[in-house]
Design a protein around this motif. Structure first.
Motif, PDB file in Angstrom:
ATOM      1  N   GLN A 176      -1.471  -4.772  -6.619  1.00  0.00           N
ATOM      2  CA  GLN A 176      -1.375  -3.758  -5.628  1.00  0.00           C
ATOM      3  C   GLN A 176      -0.684  -4.340  -4.514  1.00  0.00           C
ATOM      4  O   GLN A 176      -1.202  -5.303  -4.043  1.00  0.00           O
ATOM      5  CB  GLN A 176      -2.582  -2.900  -5.428  1.00  0.00           C
ATOM      6  N   PRO A 177       0.105  -3.688  -3.551  1.00  0.00           N
ATOM      7  CA  PRO A 177       0.706  -4.153  -2.357  1.00  0.00           C
ATOM      8  C   PRO A 177      -0.586  -4.449  -1.521  1.00  0.00           C
ATOM      9  O   PRO A 177      -1.364  -3.666  -1.188  1.00  0.00           O
ATOM     10  CB  PRO A 177       1.668  -2.988  -1.806  1.00  0.00           C
TER      11      PRO A 177
ATOM     12  N   GLU B 115      -1.671  -3.675   1.990  1.00  0.00           N
ATOM     13  CA  GLU B 115      -1.116  -2.938   2.990  1.00  0.00           C
ATOM     14  C   GLU B 115      -1.223  -3.620   4.287  1.00  0.00           C
ATOM     15  O   GLU B 115      -0.289  -3.526   5.030  1.00  0.00           O
ATOM     16  CB  GLU B 115      -1.828  -1.498   2.923  1.00  0.00           C
ATOM     17  N   HIS B 116      -1.955  -4.432   4.519  1.00  0.00           N
ATOM     18  CA  HIS B 116      -2.143  -5.129   5.768  1.00  0.00           C
ATOM     19  C   HIS B 116      -0.891  -6.189   5.913  1.00  0.00           C
ATOM     20  O   HIS B 116      -0.497  -6.197   6.808  1.00  0.00           O
ATOM     21  CB  HIS B 116      -3.500  -6.205   5.921  1.00  0.00           C
ATOM     22  N   LEU B 117      -0.629  -7.009   4.754  1.00  0.00           N
ATOM     23  CA  LEU B 117       0.540  -7.750   4.868  1.00  0.00           C
ATOM     24  C   LEU B 117       1.840  -6.791   5.000  1.00  0.00           C
ATOM     25  O   LEU B 117       2.741  -7.301   5.576  1.00  0.00           O
ATOM     26  CB  LEU B 117       0.427  -8.790   3.754  1.00  0.00           C
ATOM     27  N   VAL B 118       1.873  -5.762   4.318  1.00  0.00           N
ATOM     28  CA  VAL B 118       3.347  -5.077   4.386  1.00  0.00           C
ATOM     29  C   VAL B 118       3.302  -4.651   5.571  1.00  0.00           C
ATOM     30  O   VAL B 118       4.501  -4.609   6.245  1.00  0.00           O
ATOM     31  CB  VAL B 118       2.973  -3.940   3.182  1.00  0.00           C
ATOM     32  N   ASN B 119       2.117  -4.212   6.360  1.00  0.00           N
ATOM     33  CA  ASN B 119       2.511  -3.702   7.716  1.00  0.00           C
ATOM     34  C   ASN B 119       2.835  -4.434   8.490  1.00  0.00           C
ATOM     35  O   ASN B 119       3.575  -4.452   9.586  1.00  0.00           O
ATOM     36  CB  ASN B 119       1.094  -2.983   8.244  1.00  0.00           C
TER      37      ASN B 119
END
Length: 148
Positions: free
Chosen positions: A6-7, A9-13
């Motif tokens: 799963q992506p 989210e903290h790193l994607v952001n």
């Protein structure tokens, strides 16, 4: 049974925000060549500007941004700042000054050093300055590094 990752989210952001605030020499040059609307700001002092600068840059030292930018640069003009190189945070300081004034601004990571090392056009008051591409920083036989 396999499970897909799963992506994070903290790193994607984080990386999304980083790309909103930073660009690099290759992308800035591509934007210049494409005629995209933005102003490239050299935030270094007079001696550095006189020595050499990015072709097409505007000289506006960081200490003068708060006073001069509102009168000289429309607030809807996208801005990219640069200073000497990755060992200098002058471009970050300049970008902060523009952000405080409400400009959409990015910092050109690598600064003038990587612009020049990648063989991109530089000039001084006497015209263009010929220089070689550093083979450790840019491909010699390609127009881009294909890292997009």
């Amino acid at each position: 049974m396999t499970t897909s990752a799963q992506p994070n989210e903290h790193l994607v952001n984080h990386f999304t925000r980083k790309l909103e605030c930073e660009t690099d020499a290759s992308d800035v040059h591509a934007d210049q060549e494409a005629g995209r609307r933005f102003l490239l700001i050299d935030s270094r002092g007079d001696a550095a500007w006189n020595q050499a600068r990015v072709v097409g840059a505007t000289h506006l030292p960081t200490a003068q941004i708060a006073q001069r930018a509102p009168a000289e640069i429309p607030v809807d003009m996208p801005v990219v700042t640069y200073c000497w190189g990755p060992g200098c945070n002058g471009a970050t300081r300049a970008a902060l000054e523009f952000a405080k004034l409400g400009y959409r601004v990015k910092e050109m990571i690598g600064g003038f050093e990587y612009w020049a090392r990648e063989g991109l056009p530089v000039e001084n008051d006497h015209g263009r300055i010929p220089h070689a591409t550093d083979p450790l920083t840019a491909p010699l036989d390609a127009t881009t590094c294909d890292c997009t």
